[in-house]
Enzyme design. Structure first.
Site, PDB file in Angstrom:
ATOM      1  N   LYS A  20      -9.259 -11.320  53.411  1.00 46.30           N
ATOM      2  CA  LYS A  20      -8.861 -10.593  54.629  1.00 46.30           C
ATOM      3  C   LYS A  20     -10.101  -9.995  55.263  1.00 46.30           C
ATOM      4  O   LYS A  20     -10.869  -9.274  54.618  1.00 46.30           O
ATOM      5  CB  LYS A  20      -7.853  -9.491  54.308  1.00 46.30           C
ATOM      6  CG  LYS A  20      -7.402  -8.750  55.561  1.00 46.30           C
ATOM      7  CD  LYS A  20      -6.208  -7.845  55.310  1.00 46.30           C
ATOM      8  CE  LYS A  20      -6.611  -6.536  54.700  1.00 46.30           C
ATOM      9  NZ  LYS A  20      -5.472  -5.563  54.671  1.00 46.30           N
TER      10      LYS A  20
ATOM     11  N   GLU B 279      -3.059  -8.835  61.145  1.00 47.72           N
ATOM     12  CA  GLU B 279      -2.361  -7.565  60.999  1.00 47.72           C
ATOM     13  C   GLU B 279      -2.579  -6.689  62.225  1.00 47.72           C
ATOM     14  O   GLU B 279      -3.718  -6.504  62.665  1.00 47.72           O
ATOM     15  CB  GLU B 279      -2.868  -6.810  59.762  1.00 47.72           C
ATOM     16  CG  GLU B 279      -2.517  -7.442  58.443  1.00 47.72           C
ATOM     17  CD  GLU B 279      -3.062  -6.632  57.272  1.00 47.72           C
ATOM     18  OE1 GLU B 279      -3.144  -5.385  57.392  1.00 47.72           O
ATOM     19  OE2 GLU B 279      -3.422  -7.239  56.252  1.00 47.72           O
TER      20      GLU B 279
ATOM     21  N   ASP C  74       1.654  -3.645  59.393  1.00 48.85           N
ATOM     22  CA  ASP C  74       0.979  -2.763  58.443  1.00 48.85           C
ATOM     23  C   ASP C  74       1.181  -1.312  58.875  1.00 48.85           C
ATOM     24  O   ASP C  74       2.072  -0.628  58.381  1.00 48.85           O
ATOM     25  CB  ASP C  74      -0.507  -3.109  58.358  1.00 48.85           C
ATOM     26  CG  ASP C  74      -1.241  -2.302  57.294  1.00 48.85           C
ATOM     27  OD1 ASP C  74      -0.596  -1.432  56.660  1.00 48.85           O
ATOM     28  OD2 ASP C  74      -2.437  -2.516  57.078  1.00 48.85           O
TER      29      ASP C  74
ATOM     30  N   LYS D 283       1.600  -0.675  51.743  1.00 52.04           N
ATOM     31  CA  LYS D 283       0.827   0.245  50.903  1.00 52.04           C
ATOM     32  C   LYS D 283       1.809   1.249  50.304  1.00 52.04           C
ATOM     33  O   LYS D 283       2.292   2.143  51.021  1.00 52.04           O
ATOM     34  CB  LYS D 283      -0.235   0.961  51.718  1.00 52.04           C
ATOM     35  CG  LYS D 283      -1.319   0.063  52.312  1.00 52.04           C
ATOM     36  CD  LYS D 283      -2.343   0.887  53.064  1.00 52.04           C
ATOM     37  CE  LYS D 283      -3.469   0.019  53.591  1.00 52.04           C
ATOM     38  NZ  LYS D 283      -3.017  -0.905  54.648  1.00 52.04           N
TER      39      LYS D 283
END
Length: 1447
Positions: free
Chosen positions: A1165, A1223, A1246, A1274
């Site tokens: 990423k 993202e 995200d 997350k």
């Protein structure tokens, strides 16, 4: 005058009675109550304030403009005690009397004061009944009734449906007009827990004598000694005592005055008349002989709490409202009344004025009906019945509705009986007009609904001779009526008394213990119009007394048994003994029609504390919960037992020894079947009728009693509380299934029939009601209907009264359960209940009663309705029955589905009814919830499909079965391994501590900017120990932002340490289906949303790890509901995605990327949007793709930094770079879908997930677009594993990747994330398998931040390395499990360890917007055991439903 918001806090608090009547305060906004004066400033006006010295006050303060700066204002405090709820109004009165008697034994020492006792009683309208029961020669004043009907109230509206209102008697304190020489006591302010209401009139001069004058600027208001204030959810019965010795009104005098009021009330409470008191309404109101004055209004005001917080805020000191329907007697000679009485003079010789004997008899019948309280008439047109119709239409008290279809008309009467609890009168002509009533008569008979049929007929000489419209109407309805009488044709040779006594007898049968329809056949000879004929007045002999009053000719009474002082006698003792000995009890609540019985069933459930299965028609199935306050002690409602029983394991688990069923039959077939399987056991059926309702032949104890009487016996017996293993198991199963169903319905994009049933509760309030059609609608609502949260000032009262929920009135035609007449029944129900009614029916049911649209269109005497028509073009229920699998589709379609293509829209257009078509979830919600729906009637068509509906039901049942099996698997495994606490498997926290760490990083994290040669990551390790010594650790690693910082997080951790000591938690937590949120709310006493996301993540991690150690398993093992074993099918490793900052030239970045590939990373990423423009980022990406080749997965992350134009520019340039996803490419989240469509690039969510709070699925529904291919989760940012699992499951259900991403946590957090990612991969494999989509693609998870760790919290190796099998960098599941089982902390990175903190707990009074609130405070201050003293000092404010943390 603008109205202020009412003060709610008093209902939440129950201060103990203080003899001094002076509560203590701890707020700087409080004013000290002393006898000497002191000065303060209120609303910007300087005043002198002293404690009140009297029970009478000199006028009212309207606003600050009415008061001079030098005025003396006296403040009197009212202390309120809320008593436990009472089963009946009579018992509530007894409870208040006991409280006052206790007070008399220990009288207050203060020379003045105001004290209020209040108790919650059933919400059924009784204020008018109680008022009418008072003697005309009352010696207690004032006495009044005030209606809460605000929609054009009239005296006729009292007879259609008894309104909720307020009844008051006695004068606790009053406000007199200003008088010279009298002490200037300007106002009364409630400054404690009571919202005191005063009633009275403006512009009148009344000084408590027999005279009253109209005078501008004056007023008379009083607070009643005894008051019944009725709401839809609960009624409040209160006693107010006020005294002031300095004004020669002592406490003893207040008690003496109260005793006069209470004596009169206790002598005039008539429980025997209470159930059918409408029979006596007319005669009672007729005694109130007074000339009404129009227009006049009675005012009432709630005195708001004193506030000195905002001294410059000019607030009104009262909330004033008015009513134009009331009757108030201030003294024997001073009476005010409006819209209560029929002012038309009723001549005592009205029968003598009739033109012919037919009209005499018809008028006598209608008059007697009105005297019996029957004022709602359903009239079908016809010549033979003309005398009855004209008499009904001309009577001043009747409300008449006409329809050309007798069948629809009769079903309308059924609905009215359901809503009003009293019969409607049906008038028809002769012949088949009578026969058309049969379906409704059958329904009324089977469902015990009263109804009076007045059927006109030909005289005997026209019977059996071929006369037109002449059929045999004798006993036409057979056994389906409770009473039949064939009246002779009217003649003056028969006394009219015979007609009256016949009507009285018929109604007595209709409203008896086995109430139901009654039939009076009424033959008439000509003339059928008003042509005059000679008739003899002799037939009126003996009616003088009857015509001079308003009472029925024959009044029926039932002798009440003597009170037994709480002792039960007779056969009921055997039943109570069975209940007392129950070890595995179950309470079934069937269909209930009355508020009193719903109230009684709630108190019964609270007393027994058994699992409760409530039918959808019980009133408590779609309840409004008062969570989270009451979860610890409320009865456990098992709303999804029907779905749980899909599991063979659950069916084998179920075992009862006593079942109590209150109310009529239940809807669920599976529940009935499992009861048959469990038999034998003691089955107690409670119902007021004597008939046999036992289709499975299980009843061992049949109690003929209403639920209130039965509950009274049980409540007086005081059974010991027992909780069985089954109790806990059912609770866990129900919670798991409920969350599974909610998830599945929320993630399904299309509008489905189960979703309609599920979301109905959101459209319902206590002021609305639900009518459910038969066939699929009632089954769907029973299976998928849900309770929902609610909060109002009445909820405060219910909390104070220890009531778990508010009920929602629900009904349907379940007597014979036919699909005919449903629309007509629903409109009748709306008239009867006087609420906004939502009706749900299928298309075939709707078409079966299209003539009901003619009634619906009229909208007579009712509030607006919403009719939901679920249109699947046929009888969809047959698709779900076994016959569908064994019958040819063509046969099913023609003979069972009865498919059609009829336009419901055109039907509505033909009848002039508003029509709305909905095709999506949002359209349905907008249609049901928008304000315009409440203003007019509406037909809402929800289109569906028989086949699609069958698939949805099958899918939901499959997931419900899996949820039940998974939950039961955890229960079974845990029950074998571990002991039970109170028959429920619970773990207990023995010790807890946290340590603050600081680890060095080898480079700057990509989330930070700037240059520095030294980088660190700081956070906390939370460690908790269970009672057996098992230890679990969790990491709390907040990202410094506007939402979280280390100082705030540590303050919250200190509170968590305090709350967690000794806390118990369930073995069901690993289900991650809302179990954590529920536990936080119920056990810790705080809302889950009030905890910082990183704190919740660390707490969940620690709890799960401790459970894993306790089970000798791993975090993955307990999440996957299986013990870790050698050779298990669990994944051995998790692919890791590398993280690459894009700083440097394109070639430099590409060089680093190539090195990462050489290390073994299969996915990279790349951080973008860090350069001057997006074109440069595109050049970097192009170079990286060229260098690493096409086999490596490339992702980019823009962190919401680009404008839409910049993102599109980037997208066009990298279109050929084969990105796996980008993202958050745009700053505005509303542009995400647009970016997908215009750029063609796949997008991942995200930062968007950071904003998902308590309803993430609702927000995620906007991102089902196929261009959104992934969610990057997350756990420390979204709030832990439970929220992360919910988001991940949503993604997998929609075919999107769920990527777990780290936020630079230490090895502890990363190890947990590896196992959690593995768990998600297992779930993804299962989801793909269920959808038969082939092989599941492996997902590389964003855990590459481990490369930033220069040192670690753990001593153990992290276990991320190149796999010898795949050749790629992967996280080892085995190593991660080992690390978490035996955590070895690197003490070199630990800054300090906190084992306990000093927590001060107290109550604080805070003034907010003019109201005083008593708030529980947890103040976390000085550390008790620390190796390093921190500087954080936090206060936790628990204000009603929210937690607030302030440094």
């Amino acid at each position: 005058m603008p109205s202020s918001s009412p003060c709610y806090s008093f209902l939440l608090s129950k201060p103990p009675f203080l003899p001094s009547l002076i509560p203590r305060y701890s707020s700087r906004f409080s004013f000290t109550r002393r006898t000497q004066r002191f000065s303060t400033s209120l609303h910007g006006i300087g005043r002198n304030i002293e404690v009140a010295q009297g029970a009478q006050f000199d006028g009212l303060i309207m606003s600050r403009d009415d008061v001079d700066e030098d005025d003396e204002v006296t403040v009197e405090v009212c202390v309120t005690r809320t008593l436990p709820p009472a089963l009946t109004l009579e018992l509530g009165l007894e409870r208040l009397m006991e409280a006052v008697d206790e007070l008399k034994m220990n009288p207050p020492k203060s020379s003045s004061g105001v004290l209020r006792f209040q108790v919650a009683v059933p919400p059924r309208a009784k204020a008018l009944f109680w008022f009418c029961s008072q003697p005309v020669s009352s010696g207690v004043f004032p006495v009044f009734f005030l209606s809460k009907d605000t929609v054009e109230p009239s005296y006729k509206s009292l007879y259609v449906k008894e309104p909720h209102g307020i009844f008051g008697i006695g004068d606790a304190l009053s406000f007199l007009p200003h008088s010279k020489g009298h002490s200037t006591i300007k106002t009364f302010l409630s400054d404690e827990s009571a919202m005191v209401t005063a009633y009275g009139f403006s512009d009148i001069d009344f000084k408590g004598n027999s005279s009253v004058y109209s005078k501008d600027g004056t007023s008379y208001f009083f607070v009643p000694q005894i008051e019944l204030d009725e709401h839809e959810e609960v009624s409040i019965l209160a006693v107010t005592l006020a005294w002031n010795e300095s004004l020669s009104y002592s406490f003893e005098q207040a008690i003496s005055s109260y005793e006069k009021s209470i004596f009169q009330l206790s002598c005039h409470v008539c429980p025997s008349l209470e159930q059918h008191w409408f029979k006596h309404l007319k005669s009672s109101l007729a005694k109130l002989t007074v000339k009404e004055i129009h227009p006049i209004e009675m005012e009432h005001m709630e005195f708001l709490t004193f506030s000195g917080r905002d001294r410059d805020d000019a607030k009104e000191l009262k909330n004033i409202q008015s009513s134009c329907q009331f009757h108030c007697k201030l003294s024997p000679d001073v009476v005010f009344s409006n819209n209560m009485l029929n002012q038309e003079a009723e001549a005592s010789n009205f029968l003598k004025d009739q033109a012919n004997i037919n009209a005499v008899w018809a008028s006598a019948i209608i008059e007697e009906c009105t005297r019996l309280g029957l004022t709602y008439f359903c009239v079908a047109p016809g010549s033979r019945s003309s005398h009855l119709a004209i008499a009904a239409a001309n009577h001043p008290l009747t409300t008449c509705l006409a329809c050309f279809d007798e069948r629809s008309l009769a079903f309308h009467a059924i609905g009215y009986a359901k809503g009003s609890l009293k019969p409607a009168v049906i008038i028809t002509s002769s012949g088949t007009a009578v026969s058309n009533l049969l379906p409704a008569v059958v329904e009324a008979s089977e469902d015990f609904l009263p109804m009076l049929l007045l059927t006109a007929d030909r005289p005997p000489e026209l019977q059996g001779v071929g006369a037109n419209q002449a059929i045999n109407q004798i006993n036409h309805f057979g056994s389906f009526v409770r009473f039949f009488f064939n009246l002779p044709p009217p003649t003056d040779h028969i006394p009219v008394r015979m007609v009256l006594t016949t009507v009285d007898s018929a109604l007595h049968w209709a409203t008896g213990s086995a109430c139901g329809p009654v039939h009076l056949n009424c033959p008439f000879r000509e003339p059928l119009d008003g042509s005059p004929t000679n008739w003899s007045f002799n037939c009126l002999n003996g009616l003088d007394m009857w015509m001079s009053n308003a009472e029925p000719f024959t009044k029926y009474f039932q002798l009440q048994s003597l009170k037994s002082n709480g002792e039960t006698t007779g056969q009921i003792t055997e039943v109570l003994q069975v209940i007392k000995e129950a070890q595995k009890g179950l309470l079934l609540i069937g269909a209930i029609h009355t508020e009193d019985e719903i109230w009684a069933s709630l108190l019964l459930a609270k007393e027994l504390m058994w699992p409760v299965v409530a039918d959808v028609l019980s009133g408590v199935r779609l309840r409004k919960l008062s969570k989270p306050f009451l979860e610890k002690w409320t009865p456990v409602f098992i709303d999804h037992l029907d779905h749980a029983l899909l599991s063979d394991s659950v069916r084998n688990l179920i075992e009862f020894d006593v079942v109590i069923q209150v109310g009529s039959r239940i809807t669920s077939k599976r529940v009935s079947q499992v009861l048959e399987k469990c038999f034998p056991f003691a089955y107690i059926l409670v119902d007021k009728h004597p008939c046999r309702h036992d289709p499975s032949h299980l009843v061992t104890h049949r109690v003929q009693s209403n639920i209130v009487q039965f509950a009274d016996c049980v409540l007086k017996s005081r059974f010991p509380w027992r909780r069985s293993k089954l109790h806990g198991h059912l609770q866990a199963l129900d919670g798991a299934i409920a969350r599974e169903i909610s998830f599945q319905l929320a993630t399904e994009c299309s509008l489905t029939e189960p979703y309609v049933a599920h979301m109905l509760s959101k459209a319902l309030t206590s002021k609305s009601a639900l009518f459910i059609g038969n066939s699929m609608p009632i089954r769907d609502v029973d299976m998928y209907g849900c309770s929902s949260g609610n909060y109002s000032h009445v909820v405060d009262m219910m909390l104070g009264a220890e009531l778990p929920c508010q009920w929602i009135q629900v009904t349907g035609n379940r007597g014979a359960s036919g699909i005919d007449g449903l629309l007509s029944s629903a409109t009748g129900f709306a008239v009867g209940c006087q609420k906004r009614v939502v009706c749900v029916v299928g298309d075939i049911s709707f078409l079966h009663d299209t003539n009901g649209l003619a009634i619906f269109k009229q909208r007579i005497a009712r509030k607006p309705m919403t009719i939901l028509v679920i249109n699947n073009r046929g009888g969809g229920i047959f698709r779900l029955l076994p016959i569908a699998k064994k019958t040819e589709p063509s046969v099913l379609n023609q003979y069972f589905y009865t498919s059609h293509d009829i336009s419901i829209e055109n039907l509505c257009l033909a009848h002039g009814v508003k029509y709305v078509h909905v095709g999506t979830k949002s359209e349905l919600e907008e249609t049901l919830l928008e304000p315009s729906v409440e203003e007019m009637d509406c037909i809402v068509e929800v289109e569906s499909s028989i086949d699609a509906n069958a698939i949805v039901h099958s899918t939901l049942e499959s997931f419900a079965r899996q949820a039940a099996n998974n939950s039961l698997g955890i229960i079974s495994a845990s029950s074998v391994l571990h002991p039970m606490i109170d028959n429920v498997l619970l773990f207990q926290v023995y010790g807890i501590q946290y340590s603050r760490y600081r680890v060095g990083l080898c480079d700057r994290p990509t989330i930070y900017s700037g240059v520095s040669s030294q980088f660190h990551r700081e956070g906390f390790i939370l460690s908790l120990t269970l009672e057996d010594g098992s230890v679990g650790c969790g990491e709390v690693a907040p990202l410094d932002s506007s939402k979280e910082n280390l100082m705030d997080v540590e303050g919250q951790l200190q509170l968590i340490l305090h709350l967690m000591k000794g806390a118990k938690f369930s073995h069901m937590l690993p289900l991650l289906n809302g179990s954590f949120s529920s536990w936080i709310s119920s056990e810790l006493g705080i809302t889950a949303s009030s905890i910082f996301p990183s704190v919740r993540c660390g707490l969940e991690m620690a709890l799960l790890n401790a459970m894993a150690v306790r089970h000798d398993s791993s975090l993955l093992g307990i999440l996957h509901c299986q013990k870790e074993e050698n050779g298990s099918a669990q994944p051995h490793s998790v692919p890791i995605c590398a993280l690459l900052d894009s700083e440097g030239t394109p070639s430099e970045v590409a060089y680093v990327a190539r090195k990462l590939v050489e290390e073994g990373f299969s996915a990279i990423k790349l951080k973008v949007a860090r350069r001057v423009n997006s074109v440069q980022d595109a050049l970097v990406l192009q170079e990286v793709r060229r260098v690493v080749g096409d086999q490596i997965e490339l992702r980019v992350d823009a962190n919401c930094r680009w404008t839409f134009e910049e993102a599109i520019t980037f997208g066009l340039l990298v279109k050929n770079c084969n990105l796996q996803y980008i993202e958050e490419p745009v700053q505005n989240k509303d542009d995400l879908i647009r970016f997908c469509e215009e750029s063609g690039l796949p997008v991942a969510l995200d930062e968007t997930l950071d904003d998902l709070k308590e309803c993430p699925l609702r927000m995620l529904a906007k991102y089902t677009h196929p261009g959104i291919v992934a969610v990057v989760i997350k756990p420390s940012v979204v709030g832990g594993f439970e929220n992360a699992a919910l988001i991940a499951r949503w993604a997998q259900q929609h075919g999107k990747m769920a990527v777990i991403s780290a936020a630079y946590e230490s090895g502890l957090g990363l190890s947990a994330y590896i196992l959690f990612a593995s768990y998600l991969e297992i779930k993804n494999v299962k989801t793909f398998g269920e959808k038969k989509q082939g092989m599941t693609p492996l997902v590389a998870h964003g855990l590459g931040t481990y490369k930033w760790l220069n040192e670690d919290v753990m001593m153990n190796s992290l276990g991320i390395s190149r796999s010898p099998y795949s050749g790629f960098i992967e996280g080892s599941v085995a190593d991660a499990s080992k690390n978490l089982k035996d955590v070895k902390i690197n003490n070199d990175v630990i800054v300090r360890t906190i084992k306990g903190v000093l927590v001060r707990r107290y109550e604080l009074r805070v003034d907010v917007d003019g109201f005083s609130h008593f708030i529980k405070i947890h103040e976390v201050g000085e550390n008790v055991e620390v190796s390093f003293v921190g500087a954080s000092n936090f206060v936790c404010l628990n204000l009603k439903r929210h937690k607030h943390y302030c440094s």
